[in-house]
Design a protein around this motif. Structure first.
Motif, PDB file in Angstrom:
ATOM      1  N   TYR A  96       5.201   0.941  12.821  1.00 21.87           N
ATOM      2  CA  TYR A  96       4.244   1.134  11.431  1.00 21.87           C
ATOM      3  C   TYR A  96       3.298  -0.105  11.189  1.00 21.87           C
ATOM      4  O   TYR A  96       3.203  -1.042  12.003  1.00 21.87           O
ATOM      5  CB  TYR A  96       5.337   1.142  10.449  1.00 21.87           C
ATOM      6  CG  TYR A  96       6.211   1.790  10.517  1.00 21.87           C
ATOM      7  CD1 TYR A  96       5.863   3.435  10.252  1.00 21.87           C
ATOM      8  CD2 TYR A  96       7.710   1.629  10.329  1.00 21.87           C
ATOM      9  CE1 TYR A  96       6.288   4.597  10.399  1.00 21.87           C
ATOM     10  CE2 TYR A  96       8.919   3.326  10.972  1.00 21.87           C
ATOM     11  CZ  TYR A  96       8.326   4.589  10.702  1.00 21.87           C
ATOM     12  OH  TYR A  96       9.459   5.285  11.001  1.00 21.87           O
ATOM     13  N   ASN A 100       7.545  -4.109  12.421  1.00 26.49           N
ATOM     14  CA  ASN A 100       8.488  -2.992  13.150  1.00 26.49           C
ATOM     15  C   ASN A 100       9.357  -2.399  12.484  1.00 26.49           C
ATOM     16  O   ASN A 100      10.007  -3.438  11.564  1.00 26.49           O
ATOM     17  CB  ASN A 100       8.859  -3.943  14.794  1.00 26.49           C
ATOM     18  CG  ASN A 100       7.656  -3.689  15.193  1.00 26.49           C
ATOM     19  OD1 ASN A 100       6.623  -2.954  15.521  1.00 26.49           O
ATOM     20  ND2 ASN A 100       7.139  -4.872  15.567  1.00 26.49           N
ATOM     21  N   THR A 101       9.637  -1.503  12.322  1.00 26.71           N
ATOM     22  CA  THR A 101      11.147  -1.000  11.504  1.00 26.71           C
ATOM     23  C   THR A 101      12.549  -0.446  13.313  1.00 26.71           C
ATOM     24  O   THR A 101      11.874   0.466  13.847  1.00 26.71           O
ATOM     25  CB  THR A 101      10.761   0.119  10.599  1.00 26.71           C
ATOM     26  OG1 THR A 101      10.231  -0.320   9.544  1.00 26.71           O
ATOM     27  CG2 THR A 101      12.498   0.703  10.190  1.00 26.71           C
ATOM     28  N   CYS A 103      15.798   1.207  13.379  1.00 30.50           N
ATOM     29  CA  CYS A 103      16.902   2.616  12.727  1.00 30.50           C
ATOM     30  C   CYS A 103      18.281   1.641  13.278  1.00 30.50           C
ATOM     31  O   CYS A 103      18.688   1.938  14.540  1.00 30.50           O
ATOM     32  CB  CYS A 103      17.021   3.777  12.529  1.00 30.50           C
ATOM     33  SG  CYS A 103      17.971   4.877  12.343  1.00 30.50           S
ATOM     34  N   ILE A 148      10.918  -8.106  14.678  1.00 26.70           N
ATOM     35  CA  ILE A 148      12.120  -6.804  13.475  1.00 26.70           C
ATOM     36  C   ILE A 148      11.241  -7.535  12.505  1.00 26.70           C
ATOM     37  O   ILE A 148      11.643  -8.427  11.896  1.00 26.70           O
ATOM     38  CB  ILE A 148      13.129  -6.262  13.976  1.00 26.70           C
ATOM     39  CG1 ILE A 148      13.816  -6.009  15.446  1.00 26.70           C
ATOM     40  CG2 ILE A 148      13.579  -5.403  13.593  1.00 26.70           C
ATOM     41  CD1 ILE A 148      12.511  -4.667  15.551  1.00 26.70           C
ATOM     42  N   SER A 149      10.647  -6.318  11.312  1.00 24.44           N
ATOM     43  CA  SER A 149      10.640  -6.860   9.517  1.00 24.44           C
ATOM     44  C   SER A 149      11.261  -6.252   9.323  1.00 24.44           C
ATOM     45  O   SER A 149      11.595  -6.819   8.104  1.00 24.44           O
ATOM     46  CB  SER A 149       8.951  -6.685   9.733  1.00 24.44           C
ATOM     47  OG  SER A 149       8.742  -5.486   9.852  1.00 24.44           O
ATOM     48  N   ASN A 150      11.585  -5.031   9.297  1.00 23.33           N
ATOM     49  CA  ASN A 150      12.449  -3.812   8.659  1.00 23.33           C
ATOM     50  C   ASN A 150      13.478  -3.288   9.258  1.00 23.33           C
ATOM     51  O   ASN A 150      13.506  -3.101  10.631  1.00 23.33           O
ATOM     52  CB  ASN A 150      11.648  -2.696   8.205  1.00 23.33           C
ATOM     53  CG  ASN A 150       9.947  -3.467   6.969  1.00 23.33           C
ATOM     54  OD1 ASN A 150      10.563  -3.481   6.139  1.00 23.33           O
ATOM     55  ND2 ASN A 150       9.242  -3.531   8.387  1.00 23.33           N
ATOM     56  N   VAL A 152      16.758   0.277   8.933  1.00 21.00           N
ATOM     57  CA  VAL A 152      16.904   1.304   7.669  1.00 21.00           C
ATOM     58  C   VAL A 152      19.030   1.542   8.956  1.00 21.00           C
ATOM     59  O   VAL A 152      18.474   1.667  10.116  1.00 21.00           O
ATOM     60  CB  VAL A 152      16.348   2.077   7.935  1.00 21.00           C
ATOM     61  CG1 VAL A 152      14.976   2.443   7.356  1.00 21.00           C
ATOM     62  CG2 VAL A 152      15.281   2.765   9.756  1.00 21.00           C
ATOM     63  N   HIS A 185      13.397  -5.534   2.544  1.00 19.93           N
ATOM     64  CA  HIS A 185      13.304  -4.920   3.696  1.00 19.93           C
ATOM     65  C   HIS A 185      14.534  -4.042   4.620  1.00 19.93           C
ATOM     66  O   HIS A 185      13.940  -3.327   5.777  1.00 19.93           O
ATOM     67  CB  HIS A 185      12.483  -5.650   4.756  1.00 19.93           C
ATOM     68  CG  HIS A 185      11.379  -6.610   4.709  1.00 19.93           C
ATOM     69  ND1 HIS A 185       9.917  -6.750   4.659  1.00 19.93           N
ATOM     70  CD2 HIS A 185      11.003  -7.482   3.510  1.00 19.93           C
ATOM     71  CE1 HIS A 185       9.200  -7.496   3.710  1.00 19.93           C
ATOM     72  NE2 HIS A 185       9.642  -7.500   2.985  1.00 19.93           N
TER      73      HIS A 185
END
Length: 241
Positions: A96, A100-101, A103, A148-150, A152, A185
């Motif tokens: 995004y 970088n997220t 999951c 990686i910053s986020n 989920v 985050h």
């Protein structure tokens, strides 16, 4: 043998002190683990005797890539990780504008039985360990070369059905000597396990809670989400508030 990567910084420091080591060794080991080493031999600033002693007492988890798919459209990467016992879980890396997220999954399979979800077809096999959750973030970052910053928690499994593990994972991934990913985050998704939601509220964690609703009333929701039969929409809304 003990899963060393599931241990907190405080537990590691205490354990190493009991082994006759100075307190700072705990921080060294913790940092090495959260860099993604797969053997104690890689911990080059530890005395050889200590490395050998650790290898006799502990093991280090590390998944292997069973399958990797990358989208040509937006760079999204889907990983199928094989765990030490042969079970597999999915992790997805998304790009995004804000970073970088990743999951991640919290269980092998799921017992919640939601009609629209493929993860629950075979039921729940087992809970993941804190290290197996952490490894998804760590090895996705290492394999992709993207920081990686986020995070989920929206992969396979219901996070609030494996709550103790999830809470320990959050402690590990948030630690400044580790990946140091802030709670703001991190998003946790649930199908509506109310005791878990209330426990999160009591802990006052700064993460984001997401609820997989799929229907606005209990009658409809109970048909497609069995969890609603135990925790209906009205009670769920109250817990969220």
């Amino acid at each position: 043998m003990t899963d060393i990567k599931s241990m907190t910084m405080e537990e590691l420091t205490h354990t190493l002190r009991e082994m006759g080591q100075p307190a700072f060794r705990g921080g060294q080991v913790f940092t090495w683990l959260h860099r993604g080493v797969t053997s104690f031999e890689e911990m080059s600033d530890l005395p050889r005797g200590l490395r050998e002693q650790l290898a006799q007492t502990f093991y280090i988890t590390a998944p292997t890539v069973a399958r990797k798919q990358e989208s040509r459209l937006d760079g999204t990467v889907k990983y199928l990780w094989e765990l030490a016992d042969g079970n597999c879980i999915e992790t997805v890396l998304m790009q995004y504008h804000h970073g970088n997220t990743v999951c991640i999954s919290s269980q092998v399979g799921c017992r919640m039985g939601c009609a629209f979800c493929a993860s629950t077809i075979a039921g729940k096999v087992r809970d993941l360990t804190p290290s197996e959750m952490l490894d998804q973030v760590l090895f996705t970052q290492l394999d992709s070369g993207r920081e990686i910053s986020n995070i989920v928690l929206m992969g396979i499994g219901e996070p609030l059905d494996n709550m103790d593990t999830v809470l320990r994972f959050l402690t590990l991934v948030n630690h400044p000597k580790g990946l140091n990913i802030g709670m703001r985050h991190i998003s946790l998704s649930t199908c509506g396990v109310i005791p878990g939601i209330r426990r999160l509220a009591e802990l006052q964690l700064q993460l984001t809670l997401s609820v997989s609703l799929h229907a606005p009333d209990s009658e409809t929701r109970s048909r497609i989400m069995p969890a609603n039969r135990g925790y209906d929409v009205e009670a769920l809304f109250a817990a969220c508030h």
